[in-house]
Design a protein around this motif. Structure first.
Motif, PDB file in Angstrom:
ATOM      1  N   TRP A 185     -11.204  -5.030   3.204  1.00 33.18           N
ATOM      2  CA  TRP A 185     -10.403  -4.551   2.074  1.00 33.18           C
ATOM      3  C   TRP A 185     -11.229  -3.557   1.268  1.00 33.18           C
ATOM      4  O   TRP A 185     -12.372  -3.818   0.923  1.00 33.18           O
ATOM      5  N   ARG A 220      -4.204  -1.169  -6.231  1.00 29.23           N
ATOM      6  CA  ARG A 220      -3.973  -1.296  -4.808  1.00 29.23           C
ATOM      7  C   ARG A 220      -5.263  -1.357  -4.020  1.00 29.23           C
ATOM      8  O   ARG A 220      -6.243  -0.714  -4.362  1.00 29.23           O
ATOM      9  N   ARG A 221      -5.242  -2.189  -2.963  1.00 27.59           N
ATOM     10  CA  ARG A 221      -6.360  -2.209  -2.023  1.00 27.59           C
ATOM     11  C   ARG A 221      -5.814  -1.762  -0.687  1.00 27.59           C
ATOM     12  O   ARG A 221      -4.646  -1.952  -0.376  1.00 27.59           O
ATOM     13  N   ASN A 222      -6.667  -1.166   0.100  1.00 24.91           N
ATOM     14  CA  ASN A 222      -6.277  -0.835   1.467  1.00 24.91           C
ATOM     15  C   ASN A 222      -7.096  -1.668   2.424  1.00 24.91           C
ATOM     16  O   ASN A 222      -8.272  -1.911   2.194  1.00 24.91           O
ATOM     17  N   ARG A 223      -6.438  -2.069   3.505  1.00 23.86           N
ATOM     18  CA  ARG A 223      -7.191  -2.812   4.507  1.00 23.86           C
ATOM     19  C   ARG A 223      -7.588  -1.816   5.590  1.00 23.86           C
ATOM     20  O   ARG A 223      -6.718  -1.264   6.289  1.00 23.86           O
ATOM     21  N   GLU A 237       0.073  -8.580   1.806  1.00 23.74           N
ATOM     22  CA  GLU A 237      -0.389  -7.483   0.942  1.00 23.74           C
ATOM     23  C   GLU A 237      -0.443  -6.171   1.714  1.00 23.74           C
ATOM     24  O   GLU A 237      -0.025  -5.113   1.229  1.00 23.74           O
ATOM     25  N   GLU A 238      -0.906  -6.278   2.974  1.00 23.35           N
ATOM     26  CA  GLU A 238      -1.050  -5.091   3.804  1.00 23.35           C
ATOM     27  C   GLU A 238       0.312  -4.445   4.060  1.00 23.35           C
ATOM     28  O   GLU A 238       0.487  -3.232   3.942  1.00 23.35           O
ATOM     29  N   SER A 291       1.608  -2.892   0.917  1.00 30.89           N
ATOM     30  CA  SER A 291       0.933  -1.640   0.595  1.00 30.89           C
ATOM     31  C   SER A 291       1.390  -0.526   1.532  1.00 30.89           C
ATOM     32  O   SER A 291       1.527   0.638   1.132  1.00 30.89           O
TER      33      SER A 291
END
Lengths: 106, 874
Positions: free
Chosen positions: A63, A70-73, B26-27, B30
């Motif tokens: 992450w 917002r977080r991006n994976r 969450e992914e 997003s």
């Protein structure tokens, strides 16, 4: 065009190999753009594939904070993933060459 | 190790399932946001942008499912769901659940309890290093039907020298020994063992050392190892006892070590281990079977190789020493088999019986589920209509039954935990091995496996049937209507249960009848109001002093109030043991064919005190002493075997005819007494007067006019007034000795009878349930019949017919099955035929009566149906 079955893993791995670590959305967009919009990934179907690849240990995920809320994976290829990619590409080439020979007009 | 890290990752997913789910969630969110953002950049309106993103993404819920499936734990989650649902269903019907669990818990508890005992006694290896290499050696003569646990010391020494396959052989002789000196003299279990026994078994002392081969010689053998129990009890577990001296039978022994308690070759652990100390003369003893022998196989050797080797060594020895005559062989068995020889058949019998009981319980619960599935028809049909596949429904129902059987398994474990020590205490001493049965991991695994298996067993048929549901009909039926085929299968369950119950009842019946026959055997003496005890004398008393002590004691006890007769004997009937000595009859050429007679040394008053009838001649008198010619009283079997058709009184025989031994004149013949067991055969016996052959340890038998146990204090006072160092040991009434001798038989009889009773109860509950249910199901039909003129009597007769048909089918097939199965009991049947008509008649009456009760209750209810009400009920 839909992606030929069984090749989605290879496309994901190749994308990560070529363009480096990125998130799921990025992978989907990249596959579309590099294939010049011929290959349409039903974007959601990326995620079961990513889960599978993650479990096999071909990619790692991390992450990364991307803005206040917002977080991006971010997915990154592992050495095992590299090896898997070359086997899959080799396999794919063999298969498509064979298919090519069969459908080649005599 | 790619698979290994994959498993590791899979487990990580399992453990952190929630985090993985959140991450995925969450992914995906997003992703949608990013897409919406891009869409807005491309000029879409906010709402439109979100919708487009979703459209492009696909079915998020389905994809989530698909993603989770790749984790590989979907089955587990579904299982958890199934279990949770099952618990909810079972909780909603507490009555049904309670009955099913109780029935199954009875079966499962009984199985677990018996398995715990079997596990401890049969399955667990002996407490020695590499126990599977230990063999038990004995001598046998099949022609004479002799299988001796004993071997002759001379043969043992020869075997030891000649064997190549056994690493070593050790021998031992259990003895009772009196520990004197400090405090009250106590009578203890001891053993005289060869030094080789300790190495053969591989005994590690918990303190000190074992004795050496130098100490295992005559004259040097005054060392002793203490048993752990004695050491902890009497010696307070002190470590400074090594090197101390104790008195055993007034002889000094030096303590060299302590043997752990688990070392047992007998029901009781031995408290005193002393060296056997075989002298050079032992080498020539080839006929006096006096020690037990245990060998240890070399590595890689099989028992059948050893068996062959010992047979051929035996053949050489028996031909060199012709003394024994033909037919002798060395018998080799695995030590564990030999130690369990008496216990195994009993335990296997119980295991089989308890297994049948569990099957009956399964049948009962299957019936319950079956009938209940009728009521659940609608629920299941709805589930099927909503898209549940057949397999999914079967799996759900199977999960329910396994949850049920697991609950019963847990309850059964508690039952077993509480009852297993009772079962062990109940066992006669001869069956106890000192290994206390415990509920251990093996037992837990067993119970778990049994629970799973029973769950499948009773759940499968009902579940499969429910899965085959016909949607439309089921939904159309007003309320869980009765399909007719249901009655057929339920009837089949009832018949099978009846068959199993009949088999158990027949087995129990045969054992009960045999037990009565055994007790009715003419034992040859009167056991009532007879007190017996042992009076062991130390080596301080020799020959004449010994005889004088016993005669003095007998005289004084006779004078006590309440005493009618007193006698003494080296051995008592039904208490086992004793020497079998070779003998020859005068006038018959001694051909070395080895005729054996059991010898017993008694006082003159013995026969009268025991109530053994004199058939001919006389019993001993005071003048049969050292100055007179040797005399004997023989039993009836010896008389008719060796002097057939002749009067043996006045005839002569000699013991140990190979040696220069004196002739002994027969002065009387007495009635046979059962020496080994009530169900054993009669054996030639000869009695000798104590005055002519002193014996260190006599048992006194006291015939009383009142309660024999009431005399104990008075007798104890008499003994200690004569010598405070002499104990009154092993005090038992003769009734008790008789009881002990049939205890294993009684145990299997009682337990089997309990199981059979339980089986009958369960089977009749099953029958009752099926009929009661069919009355409910057919209420409408019965109402119509009665409205059309059928009488209550007719309805009653109809149900009675149906129930009795089922019962008769079960009874007849059960008897056929019993005829096949009870063959396994043939070793335990005594005095009756295997096809004992009394037993079979009794079982029939019992089954039919019980069935009649189980049928009449629902049938009478049906007969009282009010047609108006039944029809309105629709």
């Amino acid at each position: 065009m839909d992606i030929p079955p069984g090749t989605l893993d290879m496309l994901i791995l190749k994308t990560l190999r070529r363009f480096g670590p990125m998130h799921g959305y990025g992978i989907a967009k990249t596959i579309q753009q590099t294939s010049e919009d011929i290959l349409k990934v039903e974007e959601g179907s990326l995620y079961p594939a990513l889960q599978r690849i993650l479990l096999k240990g071909w990619v790692t995920a991390e992450w990364v904070q991307a803005g206040p809320k917002r977080r991006n994976r971010i997915y990154q290829l592992t050495p095992e993933g590299r090896m898997q990619l070359s086997t899959e590409i080799a396999d794919y080439r063999r298969v498509s060459a064979a298919i090519e020979r069969v459908i080649e007009p005599a | 190790m790619a698979w290994f890290s994959q498993i590791r990752r899979s487990l990580a997913v399992l453990v952190h399932r929630d985090r993985f789910a959140r991450d995925l969630e969450e992914e995906m969110r997003s992703h949608l946001e990013l897409q919406a953002q891009d869409n807005r950049k491309n000029g879409m309106a906010a709402r439109e942008a979100e919708h487009a993103a979703r459209r492009q993404f696909g079915n998020a819920a389905l994809l989530r499912e698909l993603s989770r499936d790749t984790w590989g734990w979907g089955w587990l989650e579904r299982l958890a769901q199934d279990i949770a649902f099952s618990l909810r269903v079972l909780r909603k019907r507490p009555g049904f659940t309670a009955i099913a669990v109780i029935i199954l818990a009875l079966g499962s508890g009984a199985n677990t309890a018996i398995f715990t005992v079997v596990n401890a006694m049969l399955l667990r290896p002996l407490p020695f290093p590499q126990p599977d290499r230990l063999v038990y050696l004995g001598e046998a003569n099949r022609q004479k039907g002799l299988l001796l646990d004993w071997v002759a010391p001379g043969n043992y020494l020869e075997w030891r020298e000649r064997t190549n396959l056994l690493a070593d052989i050790g021998v031992f002789d259990p003895v009772r020994a009196t520990l004197t000196g400090a405090g009250e003299p106590v009578r203890l279990n001891g053993v005289q063992a060869s030094a080789t026994l300790l190495t053969t078994l591989g005994i590690n002392p918990i303190l000190g050392r074992t004795f050496t081969s130098e100490e295992d010689r005559p004259g040097k053998n005054s060392v002793v190892m203490l048993g752990e129990n004695l050491w902890r009890g009497r010696f307070g577990a002190r470590t400074d006892i090594l090197g101390k001296t104790i008195q055993i039978a007034s002889r000094p022994f030096t303590i060299v070590g302590v043997v752990p308690d688990y070392v047992r070759l007998d029901a009781d652990a031995w408290d005193l281990w002393t060296p056997l100390g075989l002298g050079p003369e032992a080498r020539d003893t080839h006929t006096g079977f006096s020690v037990h022998a245990i060998g240890r196989m070399k590595s890689g050797v099989t028992i059948s190789q050893v068996r062959r080797e010992m047979r051929s060594i035996g053949a050489i020895i028996y031909s060199e020493y012709k003394g024994l005559g033909p037919g002798w062989e060395v018998e080799t068995d695995a030590l564990s088999d030999r130690l369990m020889r008496r216990t195994r058949p009993q335990l296997l019998l119980l295991t089989g019986a308890v297994g049948l009981l569990l099957l009956i319980a399964c049948g009962n619960v299957a019936n319950l589920l079956w009938m209940r599935s009728a009521q659940r028809n609608r629920e299941i049909a709805i589930r099927a209509a909503l898209g549940a596949g057949r397999w999914r429904i079967v799996r759900q129902l199977l999960t329910e039954s396994i949850v049920l059987s697991s609950m019963a398994g847990a309850a059964g474990l508690l039952i077993a935990y509480g009852s297993v020590h009772l079962l062990y205490e109940w066992m006669p001493e001869s069956m106890q091995t000192g290994i206390y049965p415990k509920v251990d991991p093996t037992v837990l695994v067993f119970t778990l496996a049994v629970s799973m298996a029973t769950g499948f067993l009773f759940g499968l048929l009902p579940a499969l049937n429910a899965g085959r549901i016909r949607l439309v009909e089921s939904l159309k039926e007003a309320r869980g209507g009765g399909s007719l085929s249901r009655g057929g299968l339920a009837g089949a369950f009832v018949v099978v249960q009846a068959v199993l119950a009949v088999v158990l009842l027949t087995g129990a019946g045969l054992l009960i009848r045999s037990f009565r026959e055994v007790l009715a055997v003419d034992m040859g003496f009167q056991p009532e109001r007879l007190l017996t005890f042992q009076v062991p004398l130390s080596s301080k008393y020799q020959d004449a002093a010994r005889v004088a002590f016993y005669e003095g004691l007998i005289e004084r006890v006779r004078n006590l109030p309440g005493v009618r007769h007193v006698g003494g004997s080296e051995l008592l009937p039904l208490d086992g043991g004793g020497a079998n000595v070779e003998f020859a009859v005068e006038g018959h050429p001694f051909n070395g064919l080895g005729e054996f007679v059991g010898t017993r040394i008694v006082t003159p008053g013995y026969f009268q005190a025991m109530g053994i009838p004199l058939l001919r001649g006389r019993v001993f008198e005071a003048h049969d002493d050292q100055n007179a010619a040797e005399v004997a009283v023989i039993n009836h079997t010896m008389a008719i075997t060796y002097w057939p058709g002749d009067d043996p009184v006045g005839k002569r025989f000699k013991l140990n005819p190979r040696y220069d031994s004196p002739w002994i004149t027969v002065v009387g013949v007495v009635h046979n007494t059962k020496h080994f067991a009530l169900d054993g055969k009669n054996w030639p016996e000869a009695f000798f007067p104590q005055r002519q052959r002193g014996w260190p340890t006599m048992r006194l038998v006291v015939r009383t006019s009142g309660d024999p146990l009431g005399l104990i204090p008075a007798i104890r006072t008499v003994i200690s007034s004569m010598d405070p160092n002499v104990p009154m040991a092993d005090v038992r009434t003769m009734d008790r000795i008789v009881g002990d001798s049939v205890a294993p038989r009684r145990l299997s009889m009682i337990v089997l009878a309990c199981f059979a009773g339980l089986a009958l109860l369960l089977a009749s509950i099953g029958l009752y349930g099926v009929l009661a249910f069919s009355v409910v199901q057919r209420r409408h039909e019965l109402g119509v019949r009665m409205a059309l003129g059928a009488k209550g009597r007719d309805v009653l007769a109809m149900l009675l017919r149906r129930g009795m048909w089922l019962t008769l089918a079960g009874l007849v097939s059960g008897m056929a099955a019993s005829i096949a199965v009870t063959r396994l009991l043939s070793d335990m049947i005594f005095g009756i035929r295997l096809l004992d008509p009394v037993t079979y008649a009794f079982v029939s009456v019992m089954v039919l009566t019980t069935a009649a009760v189980a049928i009449l209750i629902p049938a009478r209810r049906a007969a009282r149906i009010d047609p108006m009400e039944a029809l309105r009920y629709e």
